[in-house]
Scaffold this motif. Structure first.
Motif, PDB file in Angstrom:
ATOM      1  N   ASP A   1       7.716  31.761  75.567  1.00  0.00           N
ATOM      2  CA  ASP A   1       8.390  30.960  76.585  1.00  0.00           C
ATOM      3  C   ASP A   1       8.736  29.593  75.992  1.00  0.00           C
ATOM      4  O   ASP A   1       7.850  28.879  75.541  1.00  0.00           O
ATOM      5  CB  ASP A   1       7.431  30.819  77.779  1.00  0.00           C
ATOM      6  CG  ASP A   1       8.045  30.044  78.936  1.00  0.00           C
ATOM      7  OD1 ASP A   1       8.561  28.937  78.706  1.00  0.00           O
ATOM      8  OD2 ASP A   1       7.984  30.541  80.063  1.00  0.00           O
TER       9      ASP A   1
ATOM     10  N   THR B   1      13.858  21.841  84.204  1.00  0.00           N
ATOM     11  CA  THR B   1      13.366  22.564  83.032  1.00  0.00           C
ATOM     12  C   THR B   1      13.665  24.044  83.188  1.00  0.00           C
ATOM     13  O   THR B   1      13.302  24.638  84.199  1.00  0.00           O
ATOM     14  CB  THR B   1      11.845  22.360  82.864  1.00  0.00           C
ATOM     15  OG1 THR B   1      11.580  20.970  82.783  1.00  0.00           O
ATOM     16  CG2 THR B   1      11.352  23.039  81.597  1.00  0.00           C
ATOM     17  N   LEU B   2      14.354  24.595  82.201  1.00  0.00           N
ATOM     18  CA  LEU B   2      14.588  26.036  82.170  1.00  0.00           C
ATOM     19  C   LEU B   2      13.643  26.642  81.138  1.00  0.00           C
ATOM     20  O   LEU B   2      13.395  26.034  80.095  1.00  0.00           O
ATOM     21  CB  LEU B   2      16.038  26.341  81.767  1.00  0.00           C
ATOM     22  CG  LEU B   2      17.126  25.776  82.678  1.00  0.00           C
ATOM     23  CD1 LEU B   2      18.499  26.129  82.111  1.00  0.00           C
ATOM     24  CD2 LEU B   2      16.984  26.318  84.080  1.00  0.00           C
ATOM     25  N   HIS B   3      13.150  27.829  81.452  1.00  0.00           N
ATOM     26  CA  HIS B   3      12.245  28.498  80.515  1.00  0.00           C
ATOM     27  C   HIS B   3      12.962  29.696  79.913  1.00  0.00           C
ATOM     28  O   HIS B   3      13.277  30.647  80.618  1.00  0.00           O
ATOM     29  CB  HIS B   3      10.973  28.942  81.231  1.00  0.00           C
ATOM     30  CG  HIS B   3      10.132  27.786  81.690  1.00  0.00           C
ATOM     31  ND1 HIS B   3       9.035  27.342  80.987  1.00  0.00           N
ATOM     32  CD2 HIS B   3      10.264  26.958  82.747  1.00  0.00           C
ATOM     33  CE1 HIS B   3       8.518  26.295  81.614  1.00  0.00           C
ATOM     34  NE2 HIS B   3       9.246  26.051  82.683  1.00  0.00           N
TER      35      HIS B   3
ATOM     36  N   PRO C   1      10.328  26.027  76.959  1.00  0.00           N
ATOM     37  CA  PRO C   1      10.898  25.156  77.983  1.00  0.00           C
ATOM     38  C   PRO C   1      12.048  24.329  77.412  1.00  0.00           C
ATOM     39  O   PRO C   1      11.937  23.796  76.310  1.00  0.00           O
ATOM     40  CB  PRO C   1       9.735  24.257  78.395  1.00  0.00           C
ATOM     41  CG  PRO C   1       8.634  24.493  77.422  1.00  0.00           C
ATOM     42  CD  PRO C   1       9.036  25.552  76.460  1.00  0.00           C
TER      43      PRO C   1
ATOM     44  N   ALA D   1      13.339  28.347  92.594  1.00  0.00           N
ATOM     45  CA  ALA D   1      11.951  28.439  92.157  1.00  0.00           C
ATOM     46  C   ALA D   1      11.620  27.306  91.191  1.00  0.00           C
ATOM     47  O   ALA D   1      12.479  26.809  90.479  1.00  0.00           O
ATOM     48  CB  ALA D   1      11.683  29.777  91.495  1.00  0.00           C
ATOM     49  N   ASP D   2      10.354  26.901  91.180  1.00  0.00           N
ATOM     50  CA  ASP D   2       9.922  25.825  90.280  1.00  0.00           C
ATOM     51  C   ASP D   2      10.108  26.235  88.831  1.00  0.00           C
ATOM     52  O   ASP D   2      10.538  25.448  88.005  1.00  0.00           O
ATOM     53  CB  ASP D   2       8.454  25.509  90.524  1.00  0.00           C
ATOM     54  CG  ASP D   2       8.244  24.950  91.914  1.00  0.00           C
ATOM     55  OD1 ASP D   2       7.093  24.729  92.283  1.00  0.00           O
ATOM     56  OD2 ASP D   2       9.246  24.729  92.626  1.00  0.00           O
ATOM     57  N   LYS D   3       9.795  27.480  88.542  1.00  0.00           N
ATOM     58  CA  LYS D   3       9.916  27.950  87.167  1.00  0.00           C
ATOM     59  C   LYS D   3      11.139  28.850  87.050  1.00  0.00           C
ATOM     60  O   LYS D   3      11.169  29.950  87.589  1.00  0.00           O
ATOM     61  CB  LYS D   3       8.652  28.700  86.753  1.00  0.00           C
ATOM     62  CG  LYS D   3       8.683  29.029  85.281  1.00  0.00           C
ATOM     63  CD  LYS D   3       7.345  29.493  84.775  1.00  0.00           C
ATOM     64  CE  LYS D   3       7.457  29.891  83.325  1.00  0.00           C
ATOM     65  NZ  LYS D   3       6.187  30.363  82.800  1.00  0.00           N
ATOM     66  N   LEU D   4      12.130  28.341  86.349  1.00  0.00           N
ATOM     67  CA  LEU D   4      13.358  29.101  86.163  1.00  0.00           C
ATOM     68  C   LEU D   4      13.311  29.762  84.803  1.00  0.00           C
ATOM     69  O   LEU D   4      13.383  29.082  83.783  1.00  0.00           O
ATOM     70  CB  LEU D   4      14.556  28.157  86.243  1.00  0.00           C
ATOM     71  CG  LEU D   4      14.832  27.632  87.649  1.00  0.00           C
ATOM     72  CD1 LEU D   4      15.567  26.323  87.596  1.00  0.00           C
ATOM     73  CD2 LEU D   4      15.630  28.658  88.428  1.00  0.00           C
ATOM     74  N   GLN D   5      13.143  31.066  84.811  1.00  0.00           N
ATOM     75  CA  GLN D   5      13.040  31.769  83.545  1.00  0.00           C
ATOM     76  C   GLN D   5      14.328  32.529  83.253  1.00  0.00           C
ATOM     77  O   GLN D   5      14.895  33.179  84.131  1.00  0.00           O
ATOM     78  CB  GLN D   5      11.870  32.740  83.566  1.00  0.00           C
ATOM     79  CG  GLN D   5      11.681  33.371  82.186  1.00  0.00           C
ATOM     80  CD  GLN D   5      10.243  33.731  81.927  1.00  0.00           C
ATOM     81  OE1 GLN D   5       9.711  34.653  82.520  1.00  0.00           O
ATOM     82  NE2 GLN D   5       9.593  32.982  81.053  1.00  0.00           N
TER      83      GLN D   5
END
Ligand SMILES: [Cu+2]
Length: 122
Positions: A93, A62-64, A95, A36-40
């Motif tokens: 959040d 970028t990890l969130h 980054p 996924a684009d946003k790794l949370q």
């Protein structure tokens, strides 16, 4: 008796539709998680969730981090091998930008190494 059966079928249909819309997208989201684009990453109860993250090597990412643990122990996340560290604001959040790196396993921890995770670049 016939009317009850019809109602029951209708009810099952509604439950089925609700279930589909409720759980369908969620399951899809979980499946897409590793790319996924946003790794949370949730920081809570002494664990990073997820604690294993797979990413392509040779590419910045970028990890969130979402810190939900008020203990000062969880305040910093450190990627010692990548020379990256970040201060995590509670309930916010944050980054964390990782540089491109060679394939391999890169551990990340909190300050006292109670929280532990592994970044896998491949
Ligand atoms: Cu700690």
């Amino acid at each position: 008796m016939g009317a009850i059966l019809v109602n029951l079928v209708g009810l099952l249909l509604i439950v089925g539709i609700v279930w589909w819309f409720w759980l369908g997208p969620k399951r899809k989201a979980n499946k897409a998680m590793p790319t996924a684009d946003k790794l949370q990453i949730l920081v809570k109860d002494g664990v990073y969730e997820p604690d294993h993250i797979r990413l392509p090597a040779g590419r910045a990412a970028t990890l969130h981090f979402l810190r939900e643990d008020p203990s000062p122990c969880s305040e910093w996340v450190l990627f010692p091998d990548l020379e990256v560290s970040a201060e995590l604001t509670l309930h916010r959040d944050t980054p964390v930008i990782l540089p491109a790196a060679n394939p391999g396993e890169y551990p990340f921890t909190c300050q006292m190494q109670m929280y532990r995770g592994t970044l896998i670049l491949e």
